[in-house]
Design a protein around this motif. Structure first.
Motif, short mmCIF file in Angstrom:
data_model
loop_
_atom_site.label_atom_id
_atom_site.label_comp_id
_atom_site.label_asym_id
_atom_site.label_seq_id
_atom_site.Cartn_x
_atom_site.Cartn_y
_atom_site.Cartn_z
N ASP A 1 40.25 -46.56 -21.36
CA ASP A 1 40.79 -47.60 -22.24
C ASP A 1 39.84 -48.79 -22.34
N ALA A 2 39.21 -49.15 -21.21
CA ALA A 2 38.30 -50.30 -21.21
C ALA A 2 37.09 -50.04 -22.10
N VAL A 3 36.49 -48.87 -21.97
CA VAL A 3 35.29 -48.56 -22.75
C VAL A 3 35.66 -48.33 -24.21
N LYS A 4 36.80 -47.72 -24.45
CA LYS A 4 37.25 -47.52 -25.83
C LYS A 4 37.44 -48.86 -26.53
N HIS A 5 37.92 -49.86 -25.80
CA HIS A 5 38.08 -51.20 -26.38
C HIS A 5 36.73 -51.78 -26.76
N LEU A 6 35.73 -51.62 -25.91
CA LEU A 6 34.39 -52.13 -26.22
C LEU A 6 33.80 -51.39 -27.42
N LEU A 7 34.04 -50.11 -27.51
CA LEU A 7 33.57 -49.34 -28.66
C LEU A 7 34.23 -49.83 -29.95
N ALA A 8 35.51 -50.17 -29.87
CA ALA A 8 36.22 -50.66 -31.05
C ALA A 8 35.67 -52.01 -31.51
N LEU A 9 35.07 -52.75 -30.57
CA LEU A 9 34.46 -54.03 -30.93
C LEU A 9 33.05 -53.85 -31.51
N GLY A 10 32.58 -52.63 -31.60
CA GLY A 10 31.29 -52.35 -32.22
C GLY A 10 30.16 -52.07 -31.27
N HIS A 11 30.41 -52.12 -29.97
CA HIS A 11 29.34 -51.90 -28.99
C HIS A 11 28.99 -50.42 -28.88
N ARG A 12 27.69 -50.16 -28.72
CA ARG A 12 27.22 -48.79 -28.54
C ARG A 12 26.37 -48.65 -27.27
N ARG A 13 25.70 -49.70 -26.88
CA ARG A 13 24.96 -49.67 -25.62
C ARG A 13 25.83 -50.34 -24.55
N ILE A 14 26.65 -49.53 -23.93
CA ILE A 14 27.61 -50.02 -22.94
C ILE A 14 27.18 -49.54 -21.56
N ALA A 15 26.85 -50.47 -20.69
CA ALA A 15 26.43 -50.14 -19.33
C ALA A 15 27.65 -50.04 -18.42
N HIS A 16 27.46 -49.34 -17.31
CA HIS A 16 28.53 -49.22 -16.32
C HIS A 16 27.99 -49.47 -14.93
#
Length: 375
Positions: free
Chosen positions: A172-187
């Motif tokens: 859910d956390a990463v899906k939220h960031l994706l919905a905001l337009g992010h594609r380079r998401i680090a973990h």
């Protein structure tokens, strides 16, 4: 000053045994109504306040429950203990707290377990985040001692367990960031020796894969669930060429997210303008940092409630079998859905997995970032 009355005094005045007094004080059904009324009248007249230990011993079973916790300074412990205490307040039991502090670990964690077994003081044990102590807790379970684990960090043992759905929370956390337009998401991972860290990483990967984004190994770094490791991981991310740096970070817990914020402040990186951030846990201080932290909320208080309810149900199972009376605390667990319970086919200990929720605050940014291009 008048001497404080004891259970022996009440038994003598009522002309019954201590066991009968104990059964009345603990609301057991198999006592003659006239005898029950006489005992309760004497208890009231004498102003007798029962001791949980004494009534338990007289009745053949302790009315103390052990709660084993790591250091009391861990940020989630107060919420878990609050849930435990709220439930215990509605029962005939009281708590004994055992803490695995640094001195305990030096002397041997197994000594605590040996003490619990040898003293026969408590009727059961709720072990909170036992970690490396799980093998000792398993030993208690193998001795037939009632045990429940809360949010165990190791591989699932054959012991009743209550915890959170870490994989779905991370997804859910990463899906939220994706919905905001992010594609380079680090973990920033937690230590991968822990199941919760592996589950959160799987949730991160699943969200990216569903959006056709391959996992970039350069954007995944293992941390230590502590603030300095979050700072070090962020430094590594921003040492990459500018076009390879992340625009968002999903930290495996809030403490590591605080390290991200510290690095960002030191280097003039605007959060969320230049870098969006999401943590995990929703500890109380996550709402107090600036910007306030978007995070995955674990239901710590509910974990405490459900854990102690499950332990009480297990303890009272013996009474159910002897008297054919349904345990009061068993009712919630017979109605759990299949999504709540995970039972290995090789052994059937009850596993209750509670849902997480995403708490959206300022650190992730509220608006769609149309300027971020897809990879």
């Amino acid at each position: 000053m008048a001497r404080k009355r004891t259970i022996d005094d009440i038994a003598r005045l009522a002309g019954v045994s201590k066991t009968t007094v104990s059964r009345v004080l603990n609301s057991k059904p198999d006592v003659d109504p006239n005898t029950r009324e006489r005992i309760l009248r004497i208890v009231k007249e004498e102003g007798f306040v029962p001791s949980a230990t004494a009534t338990g011993l007289a009745g053949g079973r302790s009315h103390l429950l052990g709660v084993l916790v790591p250091s009391f300074t861990w940020p989630m412990i107060p919420d878990i203990v609050c849930g435990i205490a709220e439930t215990i307040g509605n029962s005939a039991y009281e708590l004994v707290l055992y803490s695995l502090n640094d001195k305990t670990r030096e002397n041997g964690e197994g000594d605590v377990i040996d003490h619990i077994l040898s003293t026969n003081l408590v009727a059961g044990l709720l072990a909170v985040l036992p970690g490396q102590s799980s093998k000792f807790v398993l030993r208690l379970h193998q001795h037939g001692f009632p045990v429940v684990l809360i949010d165990d960090q190791g591989d699932p043992p054959l012991v009743p367990w209550v915890g959170a759905d870490n994989q779905c929370g991370a997804y859910d956390a990463v899906k939220h960031l994706l919905a905001l337009g992010h594609r380079r998401i680090a973990h920033i991972q937690g230590p991968m020796k822990y199941v919760c860290s592996r589950d959160r990483y799987e949730g991160y990967c699943r969200a990216l894969q569903e959006h056709g984004i391959p996992v970039d190994p350069a954007l995944v770094i293992e941390g230590a669930f502590e603030t300095p490791s979050g700072r070090e991981a962020t430094q590594a991310f921003f040492s990459l060429p500018e076009d390879q740096r992340p625009t968002a970070i999903f930290a495996g817990n809030d403490l590591m997210a605080f390290g991200v914020l510290a690095f960002a402040e030191e280097h003039g990186i605007d959060v969320p303008g230049d870098l969006a951030l999401v943590g995990f846990d929703s500890i109380s201080s996550s709402a107090l940092v600036r910007p306030s932290l978007t995070t995955v909320k674990q239901p710590f208080q509910e974990m405490g409630q459900r854990g102690i309810e499950l332990l009480l149900s297990i303890i009272e199972q013996s009474d159910q079998q002897r008297l054919n009376v349904r345990p009061a605390f068993a009712r919630d667990f017979t109605r759990l859905s299949s999504s709540d319970i995970h039972e290995p086919s090789s052994a059937p200990p009850l596993r209750i997995q509670l849902a997480t929720s995403l708490v959206v605050r300022a650190s992730c940014g509220m608006q769609q970032r149309s300027s971020i291009s897809s990879v």
